[in-house]
Design a protein around this motif. Structure first.
Motif, short mmCIF file in Angstrom:
data_model
loop_
_atom_site.label_atom_id
_atom_site.label_comp_id
_atom_site.label_asym_id
_atom_site.label_seq_id
_atom_site.Cartn_x
_atom_site.Cartn_y
_atom_site.Cartn_z
N VAL A 1 -30.60 0.07 14.26
CA VAL A 1 -31.17 -1.05 15.03
C VAL A 1 -32.69 -0.91 15.11
O VAL A 1 -33.43 -1.89 14.93
N TRP A 2 -33.17 0.29 15.35
CA TRP A 2 -34.61 0.55 15.45
C TRP A 2 -35.31 0.19 14.14
O TRP A 2 -36.34 -0.49 14.13
N PHE A 3 -34.73 0.60 13.00
CA PHE A 3 -35.34 0.30 11.72
C PHE A 3 -35.31 -1.20 11.43
O PHE A 3 -36.25 -1.75 10.84
N ALA A 4 -34.25 -1.88 11.84
CA ALA A 4 -34.17 -3.34 11.66
C ALA A 4 -35.25 -4.04 12.49
O ALA A 4 -35.89 -4.99 12.00
N ILE A 5 -35.46 -3.57 13.71
CA ILE A 5 -36.52 -4.15 14.55
C ILE A 5 -37.89 -3.95 13.91
O ILE A 5 -38.72 -4.85 13.88
N LEU A 6 -38.12 -2.76 13.35
CA LEU A 6 -39.40 -2.49 12.69
C LEU A 6 -39.59 -3.38 11.46
O LEU A 6 -40.69 -3.89 11.22
N LEU A 7 -38.52 -3.57 10.69
CA LEU A 7 -38.61 -4.43 9.51
C LEU A 7 -38.92 -5.87 9.89
O LEU A 7 -39.80 -6.51 9.31
N ILE A 8 -38.22 -6.37 10.89
CA ILE A 8 -38.46 -7.75 11.35
C ILE A 8 -39.87 -7.87 11.91
O ILE A 8 -40.57 -8.85 11.64
N GLY A 9 -40.30 -6.87 12.66
CA GLY A 9 -41.66 -6.89 13.20
C GLY A 9 -42.71 -6.90 12.11
O GLY A 9 -43.72 -7.62 12.20
N ALA A 10 -42.50 -6.12 11.05
CA ALA A 10 -43.46 -6.08 9.94
C ALA A 10 -43.51 -7.41 9.20
O ALA A 10 -44.56 -7.81 8.71
N ILE B 1 -42.70 -10.44 10.58
CA ILE B 1 -43.18 -11.51 11.46
C ILE B 1 -44.67 -11.35 11.78
O ILE B 1 -45.41 -12.32 11.84
N ILE B 2 -45.11 -10.12 12.00
CA ILE B 2 -46.49 -9.85 12.40
C ILE B 2 -47.16 -8.98 11.33
O ILE B 2 -47.29 -7.77 11.49
N PRO B 3 -47.60 -9.58 10.23
CA PRO B 3 -48.14 -8.77 9.13
C PRO B 3 -49.44 -8.04 9.45
O PRO B 3 -49.76 -7.06 8.79
N MET B 4 -50.19 -8.50 10.47
CA MET B 4 -51.44 -7.81 10.78
C MET B 4 -51.19 -6.42 11.38
O MET B 4 -52.09 -5.59 11.39
N TYR B 5 -49.99 -6.17 11.87
CA TYR B 5 -49.64 -4.85 12.40
C TYR B 5 -48.72 -4.08 11.45
O TYR B 5 -47.98 -3.20 11.87
N ALA C 1 -49.36 -1.81 9.30
CA ALA C 1 -49.65 -0.38 9.27
C ALA C 1 -48.97 0.34 10.44
O ALA C 1 -48.47 1.46 10.29
N VAL C 2 -48.93 -0.30 11.58
CA VAL C 2 -48.29 0.28 12.76
C VAL C 2 -46.78 0.36 12.54
O VAL C 2 -46.15 1.40 12.79
N PHE C 3 -46.19 -0.73 12.06
CA PHE C 3 -44.74 -0.74 11.82
C PHE C 3 -44.35 0.27 10.75
O PHE C 3 -43.34 0.94 10.86
N LEU C 4 -45.18 0.39 9.71
CA LEU C 4 -44.90 1.37 8.66
C LEU C 4 -45.01 2.79 9.19
O LEU C 4 -44.20 3.65 8.87
N GLY C 5 -46.00 3.03 10.04
CA GLY C 5 -46.14 4.35 10.66
C GLY C 5 -44.96 4.68 11.55
O GLY C 5 -44.44 5.80 11.54
N LEU C 6 -44.52 3.70 12.33
CA LEU C 6 -43.34 3.91 13.18
C LEU C 6 -42.10 4.17 12.33
O LEU C 6 -41.24 4.98 12.69
N PHE C 7 -42.01 3.50 11.18
CA PHE C 7 -40.87 3.70 10.29
C PHE C 7 -40.88 5.10 9.70
O PHE C 7 -39.86 5.79 9.70
N ILE C 8 -42.04 5.55 9.21
CA ILE C 8 -42.13 6.90 8.64
C ILE C 8 -41.81 7.95 9.70
O ILE C 8 -41.06 8.88 9.46
#
Length: 135
Positions: A24-33, A35-39, A41-48
């Motif tokens: 669920v967490w990874f799905a939220i990060l993917l959707i966030g990346a 929907i909000i492309p300016m962040y 780098a943050v979503f990718l960092g949270l994913f890693i």
């Protein structure tokens, strides 16, 4: 079924629940990346960091299962826990530093905490459902 086998089974079920939370967490990060492309780098960092945290959680689970084997069969315990888990965390941060232009290092470190947050959330839900008699 003896108590050690029951505990081992309960540990495996708990790990399945943790893995579902991570999904669920990874799905939220993917959707966030998306929907909000300016962040991104943050979503990718949270994913890693989240992937590193999931690996660490699996290593801890394997250590607990191994300890059940030690108790059940009376073998000598093997220890390769803390250093390996720290190495996974360090590797995640190194990846974040190597790709600092595309990944937020602060988000990587924050993502490494995801496993602890998921464990706390699962524990809290279990305690609340025990009080209601559901667990």
């Amino acid at each position: 079924m003896n108590t050690i086998q029951a505990d081992r089974k309960a540990q495996k079920e708990l790990m399945k629940r943790y893995t579902k939370w991570f999904t669920v967490w990874f799905a939220i990060l993917l959707i966030g990346a998306l929907i909000i492309p300016m962040y991104k780098a943050v979503f990718l960092g949270l994913f890693i960091g989240g992937v590193g945290s999931l690996i660490i959680l699996h290593m801890q689970n394997r250590s607990v299962i191994r300890m059940y084997d030690v108790i059940e069969h009376g073998r000598r315990p093997k220890s390769h826990g803390t250093v390996s888990r720290m190495a996974v965390g360090a590797l995640a941060v190194i990846v974040g530093l190597l790709y600092e232009d595309r990944v937020s290092v602060i988000a990587v470190v924050t993502g490494l905490i995801a496993g602890h947050i998921i464990q706390f959330g699962e524990f809290t839900l279990a305690q609340l459902s025990r009080k209601r008699g559901e667990y």
